[in-house]
Structures are given as structure tokens and as C-alpha cells.
Enzyme design. Structure first.
Site, PDB file in Angstrom:
ATOM      1  CB  SER A 124       4.825   1.646  -0.922  1.00  0.00           C
ATOM      2  OG  SER A 124       5.933   1.336  -1.723  1.00  0.00           O
ATOM      3  CE1 TYR A 148       2.724   5.217  -4.976  1.00  0.00           C
ATOM      4  CE2 TYR A 148       4.959   4.376  -4.785  1.00  0.00           C
ATOM      5  CZ  TYR A 148       3.597   4.206  -4.640  1.00  0.00           C
ATOM      6  OH  TYR A 148       3.115   3.024  -4.133  1.00  0.00           O
ATOM      7  CE  LYS A 152       1.038   4.328  -1.710  1.00  0.00           C
ATOM      8  NZ  LYS A 152      -0.374   3.939  -1.482  1.00  0.00           N
TER       9      LYS A 152
END
Length: 336
Positions: A124, A148, A152
Site C-alpha cells: 500500500s 494497519y 504493510k
């Protein structure tokens, strides 16, 4: 030989399945159905004429992974599986680290045990943090502002270390910008559980009457209309980027990060205006204070994808929104 797609029943995964089947690839979907519907399998068959193999399983359960690698001759993996709600990650960070990071380590260990060392990872643009200026390029320093994003970034770092430790690994980390849109059939699309976290499904649900109004977080940014600017990319273009990445793995030794974006920015109010025009619906919204961690402008430098993968985004914003509205209006309650 087969391609394994973890999380392949989800939004981006399901669209990638369609593109891979169109290339006559044999696809195995591995998904625990936490953020997806079993009805997706029927929709995929309706679109492609092929019913992909589906194995219900969880990356956090090593036995599930071992079974799928035992039952199928896997050649490469596209790793989509993971929890992805930024707000939720702030509330239950340990769940995100357990699922996304520990689950991914399980997957990589089992891949190594079965000598499957070709991997495309669903990363991402959040790994660029908040201190880089757009356009964002792959050589910029990385950081994260929420659990989050940290997951990643941690998985990317694990993969860079893994590739350094063993030259037989070929890995591409695809850094997505903001996927929107849906398959032109209207049969598959973004189907968030609960209140949407992303702009487009929220706008679409307001347009279809499921939600009363949209909150626009801040109108005082240093942008043309004061609202945040993001790089929106059609999910079909994104899916095609995975096909190109899989084709390129045979030429890559090590681990490489590649942006998938359009290189253009669109503001929140521009999205709302375009959606209202295309859907012929009123999009009720209110301006509310900025969210912590949000930044004014985020868009990609997508030159590396063009050079390395021979890929670029082709579908314009009108197509993205038209396809989103077709999906939402045909499926006002998603897959339910």
C-alpha cells in the site's frame, strides 16, 4: 501449475482472478471469508465461464496452508489476505499484527518449505507515511502512521530480508494507491462490511440510499478546493498490474517495490461532484474536522511500473465512477 491467491475472494483479489482466468491461468483461491462473500465464486464463474478452485482457510492456521500447497501444485502466490481498516487497526492493533504479520510469516514459511519462491505482495502507498511530497517514488523513505500501515511496512521489510537471505526468491511488493471502480458487468465490486472506510463505497452507499450523508474530513488543506487529493485507480487496471507482475517474476531476483497508481490526483469534492453527475443522485455531505494523520495530497510516480512491468493505468475517472455506480445500483446491499 497453479497460481495461489490468498484473500482472492476480496475486492482486489476477485478482480485479479478475472484477469488471470482471461489469460488462461489456473487459479486457486484461499480465503477465510472474513471480509468477503461465498457468492463471489458464483459471480466469478458467471463472468469468466470458469469456476476457480476455492479453498476455505486462514493464513493464521499453518495446517490450512500446508494442505493447500499439498493438494495443488502451486507455481506462484499473490498475497492479498489481510485486515485493512485503518480505524479498526487503531482500536485492536494486536489483531492486525497477529493476522497480517504473523499470518504472512506462516505463508512465507510454508512457501519456502514447498520451494515456491515467486510472490506478489499486496502492499500500500500508506508505507510512504506523511513526510514525503507527492509524487511518491519507490526510493523515498518509508514510515507508517497507524497499525494497519505498520503491518504493510513490516511485511515489506520481512520480504526484503527474506530475499537477501535467499537469492532464489523473486518478490514484487505492489504499492497500491486508491483502488475504486468495479468490473464492467456489475457482478463484482467493493463490498465493505459495516460502515465503509474508503471514500467511494461511502459515496455510493449515500447515492443508493443506504447511508444518509458523507462526512468530508477537512476543507482547509492546501489544495485547489481545500479537500484532500488522492490518486484513484480503477480496480481492473490494478488487477492487470498483478498479471504483469506475475509475468515479470521470472526476470526478477530479489525483492522490488513498485507503485500502482495513475500519477494524477483528484479531490474529495471532485469525486462527489463527478459521482452526483454520473449517478444523477444528490450526494448529501457535511464538512467535519480533519482526521489525525491525514495529509493534503497523495499521488504516485508510476514510471517504474511502466518501465519494469510494461504497465500503466488506462481507465479514466469517469469510467471508475460509472463502474462503481453500476455495481452499487445493481447490488444496493452488496452480495447480501
Amino acid at each position: 501449475m497453479s497460481l495461489l491467491l490468498t484473500g482472492g475472494m476480496g475486492y482486489i483479489g476477485s478482480h485479479t482472478v478475472v484477469e488471470l482466468i482471461s489469460q488462461q491461468q489456473d487459479v486457486v483461491i484461499f480465503d477465510n471469508l472474513t471480509n468477503s462473500s461465498p457468492k463471489v465464486l458464483d459471480r466469478l464463474e458467471e463472468i469468466t465461464g470458469v469456476r476457480p478452485h476455492f479453498v476455505e482457510g486462514d493464513i493464521c492456521n499453518k495446517a490450512d496452508l500446508i494442505k493447500v500447497f499439498t493438494d495443488f501444485e502451486i507455481d506462484a502466490v499473490v498475497h492479498f489476505a489481510g485486515l485493512k481498516a485503518v480505524g479498526e487497526s487503531n482500536e485492536v492493533p494486536l489483531m492486525y499484527y497477529q493476522n497480517n504479520v504473523s499470518g504472512s510469516v506462516n505463508l512465507f514459511q510454508v512457501m519456502g518449505d514447498f520451494n515456491v519462491k515467486n510472490l506478489v505482495f499486496s502492499s500500500s502507498a500508506t508505507v510512504y507515511g506523511e513526510n514525503n511530497q507527492s509524487p511518491l517514488v519507490e526510493t523515498m523513505p518509508t514510515s507508517a502512521t497507524n497499525p494497519y500501515g505498520q503491518t504493510k511496512l513490516m511485511i515489506e521489510n520481512i520480504l526484503f530480508d527474506l530475499a537477501k537471505s535467499d537469492p532464489n526468491w523473486s518478490i514484487i511488493n505492489l504499492r497500491y494507491f486508491n483502488p475504486i471502480g468495479a468490473h464492467e458487468s456489475g457482478l463484482i465490486g467493493e463490498n465493505p462490511s459495516g460502515i465503509p472506510n474508503n471514500l467511494l463505497p461511502y459515496v455510493a452507499q449515500v447515492a443508493v440510499g443506504r447511508l444518509a450523508q458523507l462526512s468530508v474530513f477537512g476543507d482547509d488543506y492546501d489544495t485547489p478546493d481545500g479537500t484532500g487529493v488522492r490518486d484513484y485507480i480503477h480496480v481492473v487496471d490494478l488487477a492487470k498490474g498483478h498479471v504483469k507482475a506475475l509475468q515479470k517474476l521470472t526476470d526478477i531476483s530479489g525483492c522490488q517495490a513498485i507503485n500502482l497508481g495513475t500519477g494524477n490526483g483528484t479531490s474529495v469534492l471532485e469525486i462527489i461532484d463527478a459521482f452526483a453527475r454520473i449517478s444523477e443522485k444528490t450526494i448529501n455531505y457535511k464538512i467535519v474536522p480533519r482526521r489525525a494523520g491525514d495529509i493534503a495530497t497523495v499521488f504516485a510516480n508510476a514510471n517504474l511500473a511502466k518501465t519494469v512491468l510494461n504497465w500503466q493505468a488506462d481507465l479514466d475517472l469517469t469510467t471508475m465512477i460509472t463502474d462503481t455506480w453500476r455495481w452499487q445500483s445493481k447490488n444496493p446491499n452488496g452480495y447480501e
